[in-house]
Design an enzyme around this catalytic site. Structure first.
Site, PDB file in Angstrom:
ATOM      1  N   LYS A 146      11.204  -4.845  -0.698  1.00 38.77           N
ATOM      2  CA  LYS A 146      10.920  -3.651  -0.463  1.00 38.77           C
ATOM      3  C   LYS A 146      10.676  -3.482   1.206  1.00 38.77           C
ATOM      4  O   LYS A 146      10.125  -4.540   1.723  1.00 38.77           O
ATOM      5  CB  LYS A 146       9.933  -3.165  -1.439  1.00 38.77           C
ATOM      6  CG  LYS A 146       8.574  -4.215  -1.107  1.00 38.77           C
ATOM      7  CD  LYS A 146       7.318  -3.641  -2.181  1.00 38.77           C
ATOM      8  CE  LYS A 146       6.421  -4.439  -1.967  1.00 38.77           C
ATOM      9  NZ  LYS A 146       5.358  -4.493  -2.902  1.00 38.77           N
ATOM     10  N   ARG A 181      -3.543   1.904 -10.238  1.00 36.91           N
ATOM     11  CA  ARG A 181      -2.895   2.671  -9.426  1.00 36.91           C
ATOM     12  C   ARG A 181      -1.781   3.264 -10.156  1.00 36.91           C
ATOM     13  O   ARG A 181      -1.972   4.350 -10.883  1.00 36.91           O
ATOM     14  CB  ARG A 181      -2.315   1.662  -8.284  1.00 36.91           C
ATOM     15  CG  ARG A 181      -1.600   2.386  -7.284  1.00 36.91           C
ATOM     16  CD  ARG A 181      -1.461   1.438  -6.140  1.00 36.91           C
ATOM     17  NE  ARG A 181      -0.387   0.253  -6.520  1.00 36.91           N
ATOM     18  CZ  ARG A 181       0.360  -0.700  -5.701  1.00 36.91           C
ATOM     19  NH1 ARG A 181      -0.041  -0.566  -4.686  1.00 36.91           N
ATOM     20  NH2 ARG A 181       1.250  -1.395  -6.480  1.00 36.91           N
ATOM     21  N   TYR A 209      -5.166   4.488  30.359  1.00 36.11           N
ATOM     22  CA  TYR A 209      -5.900   5.599  29.509  1.00 36.11           C
ATOM     23  C   TYR A 209      -7.370   5.388  29.302  1.00 36.11           C
ATOM     24  O   TYR A 209      -7.566   4.290  28.684  1.00 36.11           O
ATOM     25  CB  TYR A 209      -4.812   5.874  28.228  1.00 36.11           C
ATOM     26  CG  TYR A 209      -3.663   6.475  28.707  1.00 36.11           C
ATOM     27  CD1 TYR A 209      -3.725   7.766  29.264  1.00 36.11           C
ATOM     28  CD2 TYR A 209      -2.696   6.055  28.060  1.00 36.11           C
ATOM     29  CE1 TYR A 209      -2.217   8.342  29.284  1.00 36.11           C
ATOM     30  CE2 TYR A 209      -1.297   6.775  28.287  1.00 36.11           C
ATOM     31  CZ  TYR A 209      -1.281   7.859  28.776  1.00 36.11           C
ATOM     32  OH  TYR A 209       0.074   8.407  28.947  1.00 36.11           O
ATOM     33  N   MET A 250       1.499   4.180  24.424  1.00 34.15           N
ATOM     34  CA  MET A 250       2.995   4.225  23.573  1.00 34.15           C
ATOM     35  C   MET A 250       3.814   3.008  23.727  1.00 34.15           C
ATOM     36  O   MET A 250       4.488   2.417  23.085  1.00 34.15           O
ATOM     37  CB  MET A 250       3.511   5.566  23.880  1.00 34.15           C
ATOM     38  CG  MET A 250       4.626   6.036  22.776  1.00 34.15           C
ATOM     39  SD  MET A 250       5.428   7.724  23.159  1.00 34.15           S
ATOM     40  CE  MET A 250       4.132   8.580  22.665  1.00 34.15           C
TER      41      MET A 250
HETATM   42  C1  LIG Z   1       4.840  -5.496  -3.436  1.00 35.73           C
HETATM   43  C2  LIG Z   1       4.926  -5.888  -4.813  1.00 35.73           C
HETATM   44  C3  LIG Z   1       4.663  -7.555  -5.153  1.00 35.73           C
HETATM   45  C4  LIG Z   1       4.739  -8.603  -4.154  1.00 35.73           C
HETATM   46  O1  LIG Z   1       3.212  -8.626  -3.689  1.00 35.73           O
HETATM   47  P1  LIG Z   1       2.963  -9.776  -2.662  1.00 35.73           P
HETATM   48  O2  LIG Z   1       1.411 -10.000  -2.781  1.00 35.73           O
HETATM   49  O3  LIG Z   1       3.676  -9.415  -1.485  1.00 35.73           O
HETATM   50  O4  LIG Z   1       3.828 -10.901  -3.211  1.00 35.73           O
HETATM   51  C5  LIG Z   1       4.772  -8.013  -6.396  1.00 35.73           C
HETATM   52  N1  LIG Z   1       4.805  -6.842  -7.533  1.00 35.73           N
HETATM   53  C6  LIG Z   1       4.987  -5.598  -7.114  1.00 35.73           C
HETATM   54  C7  LIG Z   1       4.960  -4.463  -8.037  1.00 35.73           C
HETATM   55  C8  LIG Z   1       5.021  -5.111  -5.810  1.00 35.73           C
HETATM   56  O5  LIG Z   1       4.829  -3.984  -5.646  1.00 35.73           O
END
Ligand SMILES: *Cc1c(COP(=O)(O)O)cnc(C)c1O
Length: 394
Positions: free
Chosen positions: A51, A149, A285, A333
């Site tokens: 992802k 969550r 800045y 920036m």
């Molecule tokens: C991102 C994610 C993982 C991986 O987690 P890591 O800590 O990066 O290994 C595993 N399961 C789900 C559902 C996730 O969203």
């Protein structure tokens, strides 16, 4: 987002010309880290979490490498990322983990992506459209076993399983949960969440109305895989470990031994000006830093637009000539100042400065940057990797 926007060659930045800022990705490290995880997965299948453009390392590039090493599946956040994997020719199951709305179902079915279902709302429409397309959809259910969550509570699972079984063209292929605290060195919470998940599985197995044959159970992220081998179950889902970092940060690395994970990302920029200023010069800045001595500054063409966040102002260090030099004044920036007065040079116009990774005998890790930015390595990698042009090294 159109599927074309997800690419393996630098996210949204498609410059016509090389950038002064290079994010270098070591393919060798990605291969090594996958093998490292696979060796610890035992009989469990490995879903490679790719992802967010492979945590900033490139969705398709990473997926190809992990597929070559035997990844059984891929995990993405959104349908668009799944489409990009299919268009690149990857054929493994692709799990869409961060949410589905009804409008996404046609693409989900067309590209044969695996839906992760969090409650009953999507089920009737998914069933209807799957029937219409003449196929069957294998789905996974996401349970909130203590993450607090996303997903359904364990008590809702039997009802959902029955509902899935009753709807045409739907097949329950798996049930998953997610750990909230495998990065904590105290195992208490991980044990508790794991027990809640396995108790739920046992309750399902004891339910005479429910058939679970072929159902894949999975909960382990990198922390579960690396530190709690009992959590591997049927499949593991490492993310951060594939990119070379331990979820718990430096403590993981310290205890990791000689064959530790290998960080795959390096972030290199170029010195665009070297200048001498007198004592008493206010820098940048907000004039947040005033030189206490005659000072040599290296000006770097990097700033918060590159993910080198403003919180690094007056805190971070950068490698110049293989030595650490402090960031002085505000990160802006596109420009950052580094005090190179004490660096044994020559510090040269056009020379390289390393923001993340090794130069000479020194290394700055994503964990170290994360501590300066008050965050975790994951965020550093996503920011740097997704906001700069990537270059792949063999
Ligand atoms: C991102 C994610 C993982 C991986 O987690 P890591 O800590 O990066 O290994 C595993 N399961 C789900 C559902 C996730 O969203």
């Amino acid at each position: 987002m159109s599927p074309q926007a997800v690419t393996d060659s630098g996210g949204w930045k498609q410059p016509l010309f090389d950038s002064l800022n290079r994010v270098e990705i070591s393919r060798a490290a990605l291969h090594y880290n996958f093998r490292f995880c696979r060796a610890r997965a035992g009989d469990a299948a490995v879903m490679a979490m790719v992802k967010t453009d492979g945590y900033g390392h490139g969705l398709v590039e990473c997926a190809r490498i992990f597929a070559g090493e035997g990844a059984a599946a891929f995990g993405v956040a959104e349908v668009a990322e799944g489409i990009a994997l299919r268009e690149a020719g990857l054929e493994q199951p692709v799990f869409v983990l961060a949410g589905l709305l009804p409008g996404m179902i046609p693409a989900l079915l067309q590209y044969n992506l695996t839906p992760v279902v969090v409650d009953r709302l999507i089920l009737p429409e998914l069933s209807r459209q799957a029937q219409r397309s003449g196929g069957e959809v294998g789905l996974h259910l996401k349970v909130d076993a203590g993450m607090g969550r996303q997903g359904c509570l364990p008590a809702a699972v039997p009802g959902l399983v029955r509902e899935i079984e009753a709807l045409p063209a739907l097949r329950l292929d798996g049930i998953m949960a997610h750990f909230p605290m495998t990065d904590d060195l105290d195992p208490a919470n991980t044990r508790q969440v794991f027990d809640r998940f396995t108790d739920m599985i046992q309750d399902l197995a004891d339910d005479v109305d429910i058939v679970l044959t072929g159902c894949c159970f999975h909960i382990a992220n990198s922390g579960g895989l690396l530190r709690y081998s009992m959590t591997r179950l049927d499949m593991v889902r490492p993310g951060i470990a594939l990119y070379g970092y331990y979820p718990e940060g430096e403590p993981g690395r310290t205890g990791a031994g000689p064959e530790a994970l290998q960080p795959a990302m390096r972030f290199v920029t170029r010195i665009i000006q070297v200048r001498n200023v007198p004592a008493g010069t206010a820098l940048g800045y907000g004039r947040t830093f005033t030189t206490g001595r005659a000072t040599t500054l290296a000006v770097l063409p990097v700033g918060y637009a590159n993910g080198y966040l403003r919180s690094l102002s007056n805190r971070a260090e950068v490698l110049v000539c293989g030595q650490r030099a402090p960031v002085v004044g505000r990160v802006s920036m596109n420009l950052t100042l580094v005090d190179v007065t004490d660096v044994e040079g020559p510090v040269e116009w056009g020379g390289e400065a390393v923001l993340l990774g090794r130069q000479g005998d020194e290394t700055i890790t994503a964990d170290e940057l994360a501590s300066w930015m008050d965050t975790i390595s994951y965020e550093v990698l996503c920011l740097f990797g997704n906001l700069n042009r990537r270059y792949y090294l063999d």
